[in-house]
Design a protein around this motif. Structure first.
Motif, PDB file in Angstrom:
ATOM      1  N   THR A  73       0.801  -1.160   0.037  1.00 32.44           N
ATOM      2  CA  THR A  73      -0.107   0.038  -0.121  1.00 32.44           C
ATOM      3  C   THR A  73       1.013   1.270   0.126  1.00 32.44           C
ATOM      4  OG1 THR A  73      -0.230  -0.006   2.395  1.00 32.44           O
ATOM      5  CG2 THR A  73      -1.879  -1.003   1.209  1.00 32.44           C
ATOM      6  N   LEU A  74       1.975   1.128   0.520  1.00 34.15           N
ATOM      7  CA  LEU A  74       2.771   2.434   0.658  1.00 34.15           C
ATOM      8  C   LEU A  74       3.212   2.589  -0.762  1.00 34.15           C
ATOM      9  CD1 LEU A  74       4.948   4.433   1.707  1.00 34.15           C
ATOM     10  CD2 LEU A  74       6.411   2.613   2.269  1.00 34.15           C
ATOM     11  N   ILE A  75       3.886   1.532  -1.488  1.00 30.38           N
ATOM     12  CA  ILE A  75       4.135   1.819  -2.744  1.00 30.38           C
ATOM     13  C   ILE A  75       2.869   2.309  -3.809  1.00 30.38           C
ATOM     14  CG2 ILE A  75       4.850   0.582  -5.134  1.00 30.38           C
ATOM     15  CD1 ILE A  75       6.476  -1.308  -3.149  1.00 30.38           C
ATOM     16  N   LYS A  76       1.700   1.715  -3.643  1.00 28.71           N
ATOM     17  CA  LYS A  76       0.621   2.184  -4.297  1.00 28.71           C
ATOM     18  C   LYS A  76       0.506   3.691  -4.073  1.00 28.71           C
ATOM     19  CE  LYS A  76      -4.178   1.288  -4.786  1.00 28.71           C
ATOM     20  NZ  LYS A  76      -5.513   0.462  -4.452  1.00 28.71           N
ATOM     21  N   GLU A  77       0.491   3.782  -2.742  1.00 28.90           N
ATOM     22  CA  GLU A  77       0.182   5.626  -2.459  1.00 28.90           C
ATOM     23  C   GLU A  77       1.141   6.228  -3.089  1.00 28.90           C
ATOM     24  OE1 GLU A  77      -1.891   8.641  -1.057  1.00 28.90           O
ATOM     25  OE2 GLU A  77      -2.396   6.688  -1.520  1.00 28.90           O
TER      26      GLU A  77
END
Length: 191
Positions: free
Chosen positions: A150-154
């Protein structure tokens, strides 16, 4: 580096209070995982915008990874935006000052400021240190970041939210800062 706990630099972000309870009330106590999931991000800016975001989720980047994965993107972006009339500048990170990196930049980029002609460790001349990282971090919705995925997506979403007016203002300030450094015998800025 970005990690799932958000951005907090204990060296730069401090609150002076009389008690731990008062620090907690003012948001001064930050809970951090012992070994948070993190990624390294590479991003560059110029007056025309930001380069494509590069995310390295397997740890730090050495000169080999930098030469193979970062420099081609920077060269393509700069050439596409400016043609043959632009200057490539890096900071003093180890992969940037490695002799193979320096050689490749000297050989491939239209113009390049080598490590011997740039102020080492100079936050005064790094747009990211005084402007862009804050803008990028502001655009991240930290409530949605619960894992490395989710960090990468954000991060991929938030980079598109970096405001062009902030980039232009940062570039303008960079030019002023550079002129002040030259006037100050190429030393750090005076207050």
């Amino acid at each position: 580096m970005f990690d799932v706990d958000g951005i907090y630099n204990s060296q730069n972000q401090r609150i002076w209070v009389a008690s731990r309870d008062e620090a907690n009330e003012k948001g001064g106590i930050k809970m951090k995982q012992k070994f948070p999931k993190k990624v390294m991000v590479r991003l560059a800016v110029c007056s025309k915008g930001v380069t494509p975001l590069a995310i390295f989720d397997q740890g730090t980047v050495d000169h080999k990874v930098y030469i193979q994965n970062v420099l081609p993107v920077a060269l393509e972006f700069g050439s596409k935006i400016f043609g043959e009339h632009w200057i490539f500048q890096q900071d003093g990170a180890k992969p940037h000052v490695h002799h193979l990196t320096q050689k490749l930049c000297q050989d491939k980029f239209p113009s390049f400021i080598g490590k011997d002609h740039w102020s080492p460790n100079s936050p005064d001349l790094n747009l990211f240190d005084y402007s862009i990282w804050d803008e990028f971090a502001r655009a991240i919705n930290w409530k949605t970041v619960i894992s490395k995925t989710t960090l990468i997506k954000e991060l991929k979403r938030a980079v598109k939210e970096i405001r062009q007016d902030v980039i232009l203002q940062s570039c303008s300030y960079w030019t002023i800062r550079l002129q002040r450094v030259f006037k100050n015998d190429e030393c750090y800025l005076n207050k």
